[in-house]
Design a protein around this motif. Structure first.
Motif, mmCIF file in Angstrom:
data_model
loop_
_atom_site.group_PDB
_atom_site.id
_atom_site.type_symbol
_atom_site.label_atom_id
_atom_site.label_comp_id
_atom_site.label_asym_id
_atom_site.label_seq_id
_atom_site.Cartn_x
_atom_site.Cartn_y
_atom_site.Cartn_z
ATOM 1 N N UNK A 1 26.650 34.793 26.782
ATOM 2 C CA UNK A 1 26.048 35.700 27.750
ATOM 3 C C UNK A 1 25.958 35.067 29.129
ATOM 4 N N UNK A 2 26.588 33.902 29.317
ATOM 5 C CA UNK A 2 26.534 33.241 30.619
ATOM 6 C C UNK A 2 27.813 32.458 30.855
ATOM 7 N N UNK A 3 28.353 32.595 32.071
ATOM 8 C CA UNK A 3 29.495 31.786 32.503
ATOM 9 C C UNK A 3 29.170 31.206 33.874
ATOM 10 N N UNK A 4 30.010 30.330 34.359
ATOM 11 C CA UNK A 4 29.791 29.686 35.661
ATOM 12 C C UNK A 4 31.011 29.911 36.541
ATOM 13 N N UNK A 5 31.402 31.154 36.725
ATOM 14 C CA UNK A 5 32.579 31.487 37.516
ATOM 15 C C UNK A 5 32.206 32.385 38.703
ATOM 16 N N UNK A 6 32.911 32.209 39.802
ATOM 17 C CA UNK A 6 32.734 33.073 40.956
ATOM 18 C C UNK A 6 33.431 34.410 40.710
ATOM 19 N N UNK A 7 33.112 35.369 41.582
ATOM 20 C CA UNK A 7 33.666 36.713 41.410
ATOM 21 C C UNK A 7 35.088 36.743 41.957
ATOM 22 N N UNK A 8 36.020 36.406 41.079
ATOM 23 C CA UNK A 8 37.445 36.500 41.363
ATOM 24 C C UNK A 8 38.094 37.179 40.169
ATOM 25 N N UNK B 1 36.080 37.913 28.568
ATOM 26 C CA UNK B 1 36.271 37.192 27.315
ATOM 27 C C UNK B 1 34.928 36.863 26.676
ATOM 28 N N UNK B 2 33.946 36.468 27.492
ATOM 29 C CA UNK B 2 32.623 36.158 26.964
ATOM 30 C C UNK B 2 31.961 37.411 26.385
ATOM 31 N N UNK B 3 32.128 38.539 27.064
ATOM 32 C CA UNK B 3 31.537 39.788 26.577
ATOM 33 C C UNK B 3 32.101 40.163 25.210
ATOM 34 N N UNK B 4 33.407 39.974 25.049
ATOM 35 C CA UNK B 4 34.024 40.347 23.772
ATOM 36 C C UNK B 4 33.715 39.316 22.677
ATOM 37 N N UNK B 5 33.203 38.167 23.058
ATOM 38 C CA UNK B 5 32.890 37.139 22.066
ATOM 39 C C UNK B 5 31.452 37.220 21.571
ATOM 40 N N UNK B 6 30.650 38.096 22.139
ATOM 41 C CA UNK B 6 29.240 38.177 21.761
ATOM 42 C C UNK B 6 29.080 38.677 20.337
#
Length: 576
Positions: free
Chosen positions: A434-441, A450-455
């Motif tokens: 439910x958390x990543x460390x990426x900028x909006x690109x 990918x994180x959403x589908x892995x929940x």
């Protein structure tokens, strides 16, 4: 409460103790919902409230001038006997009745059950509550000393036979005083002043006053003693008055007729007329407002309804941004909202040849939030109504509506940025996907998807599709460019996640942080008390303020009930 009017005339014998009268007949009377027929059979009318008070123009705030007893229903009409009180006012009214000035009655009643439709109209069982002396009749088939077969509406009082006598000399001063008293009592002071200069007979003066009352009633639309306030809906007088008051408060009324050219006092006067209250021509603006605010009319409720309309229009124009992606629910009370979630059903196992099935387990999770009440009291003073300062009052109502919308937005942002724990762990974490460390690109969006589908929900993957991006104002242009539909010329320009929505919440202070939300997410909820969604209005006559006090209340809450459906992106690193 419905009303209808009937002609009242004194009998030839001049019996002042008990005057026979007909309070209703079964003649059809036009109503907004069609012709209405009162069932005048003994089984069709409930006379248990008899004797009925005899009022003036349905003014329940004043003492009765008499009562009507000996009520009886014979199938075609309901009859009774009117008995006047011994007070000077009641005896003067009785004298006017005997002289033919007052000839009409209006019965106040309520329907009993549903009506029965017929070719002539809808027949209702009913119960009378009071009988009033009014200016204009509506039921032309009923009245004093009328034959059941006589449909000729003769509105003159029956002639009486008296021995010829020599007319006494006219007492000019006494005649003028009596005419002025009649004019004052019927709200025709100016008319009576001119009449007193030329009249030579009190009977002729009474007839002239009666004719003037009828003419003014006709000019005002006729039958003003019958309240046309139809509470069943539609474009009725009550809705027009509410729309007119809201218009004076600055609200735009689309496709709604309004009474133009009437200020607050004029609209108060109109509400009094619709309620059947007597309004005198020499009443001041202050007296009209005081009568409307403290009488038996509906003006305070109309003001409250108009304020509520202004409030909800302004509230709807400034919704909290996060409501676009959160899930709305209604709660029955103020207890904790405990959303107990069942985990995924156990995986199905292969059954051996002996047909043996094994028990599985269903896990449970819980999250809690509750409603809170927010509100303020504001008022409109009697002076503001007299001065027609409804616009300033409307501005105050709109300010509260905007404050209510801000409160909802603040609470939702607080829930999003400080979510606490759900199911015993932090809501946003890399361990829960439910958390990543990426900028909006484009690449950062791919990592979030990918994180959403892995929940997972209790260890089982959850089928979710990306639905919207929630961003602070600093990232609005970047987000809109990222989701814009363009004709890509190379593969790296393609945004493959479909038409993602963009929700901009200026209260988010992290200029690099953003969120990805699943379609139809069920994790973040907001809600209201059941039946009271949004801010609610209630009003009362001012106790500490000389006017109308309006209380605006908001029962609102929000919180998390599931750890899936959202991905927080801290924007800590760029693309890799």
């Amino acid at each position: 409460m419905l009303t209808r009017q009937i002609e009242l005339r004194a009998d030839a014998a001049g019996d002042v103790e008990a005057i026979p009268c007909t309070i209703a007949t079964n003649a059809p009377v036009p109503r907004s919902m069609g012709a209405e027929i009162l069932d005048c059979t003994p089984a069709g009318v409930d006379l248990t409230r008899a004797p009925l008070p005899l009022l003036i123009a349905h003014d329940a705030g004043s003492l009765a001038v008499g009562h009507v007893d000996a009520l009886a229903a014979d199938g075609n009409r309901v009859t009774g006997r009117a008995r006047f009180a011994t007070s000077p006012e009641a005896q003067q009214i009785l004298a006017d009745v005997k002289a033919g000035i007052h000839r009409s009655l209006s019965v106040g009643y309520q329907h009993i059950g549903e009506g029965v439709p017929t070719d002539a109209g809808t027949v209702y069982r009913w119960q009378p509550h009071e009988v009033s002396i009014v200016p204009v009749p509506a039921d032309v088939a009923a009245g004093f000393f009328r034959s059941l077969h006589d449909t000729n509406m003769n509105t003159t009082a029956p002639a009486t036979t008296a021995p010829a006598t020599t007319a006494p000399a006219i007492n000019r001063a006494g005649l003028q005083a009596e005419i002025m008293e009649l004019g004052k009592r019927h709200g025709l002071t100016d008319f009576a002043r001119g009449l007193a200069q030329s009249a030579t007979d009190i009977g002729a003066a009474r007839t002239a006053i009666a004719n003037e009352l009828g003419a003014r009633d006709l000019a005002a639309g006729g039958h003003i003693n019958v309240s046309p306030m139809d509470y069943s809906g539609g474009r009725n007088e009550r809705e027009v008055l509410i729309a007119s008051l809201a218009h004076r408060m600055g609200a735009r009324q689309k496709d709604q007729p309004i009474l133009r050219g009437l200020d607050a006092v004029g609209l108060a006067l109109r509400s009094l007329e619709l309620a059947g209250e007597r309004v005198y021509s020499d009443m001041s603006r202050t007296q009209i407002i005081e009568r409307a605010m403290h009488g038996t009319g509906d003006f305070p409720n109309l003001l409250g309804a108009a304020a509520g309309r202004v409030l909800h229009d302004a509230y709807a124009a400034a919704p909290a941004a996060l409501k676009a992606v959160a899930r709305e629910t209604l709660l029955p009370d103020f207890r904790d909202r405990t959303a107990v979630r069942l985990g995924s059903a156990p995986s199905l196992e292969k059954v051996n040849e002996h047909g043996e099935f094994h028990y599985g387990t269903i896990e449970e999770g819980a999250a809690v939030w509750r409603l809170a009440t927010y509100g303020r009291i504001f008022s409109i003073t009697r002076q503001a109504l007299v001065n027609d300062d409804l616009g300033a009052f409307g501005d105050l109502v709109r300010m509260f509506a905007e404050a209510a919308a801000r409160r909802e937005a603040d609470e939702l942002v607080k829930a999003l940025t400080s979510p606490g724990q759900v199911d015993g762990a932090a809501l946003f974490s890399s361990a829960r996907s439910t958390q990543t460390a990426r900028k909006l690109t484009l690449a950062g969006l791919g990592v979030a998807v990918q994180a959403l589908r892995s929940q997972k929900h209790f260890g089982e993957l959850v089928a979710q599709e990306p639905g919207a991006i929630v961003v602070p104002a600093a990232l609005e242009m970047t987000a809109r460019q990222l989701v814009a539909s363009i004709s890509a010329t190379k593969t790296s320009d393609v945004q493959p996640f479909g038409p993602l929505g963009v929700v901009v919440e200026p209260r988010l202070t992290d200029a690099d942080g953003w969120y990805l939300v699943a379609v139809n997410q069920r994790a973040l909820e907001y809600g209201y008390l059941d039946g009271e969604a949004g801010p609610q209005i209630s009003q009362r006559e001012g106790f500490e303020v000389d006017g109308l006090e309006v209380k605006a209340r908001l029962d609102f809450g929000c919180g998390w009930v599931s750890p899936v459906g959202w991905v927080q992106n801290t924007g800590a690193t760029g693309d890799v």
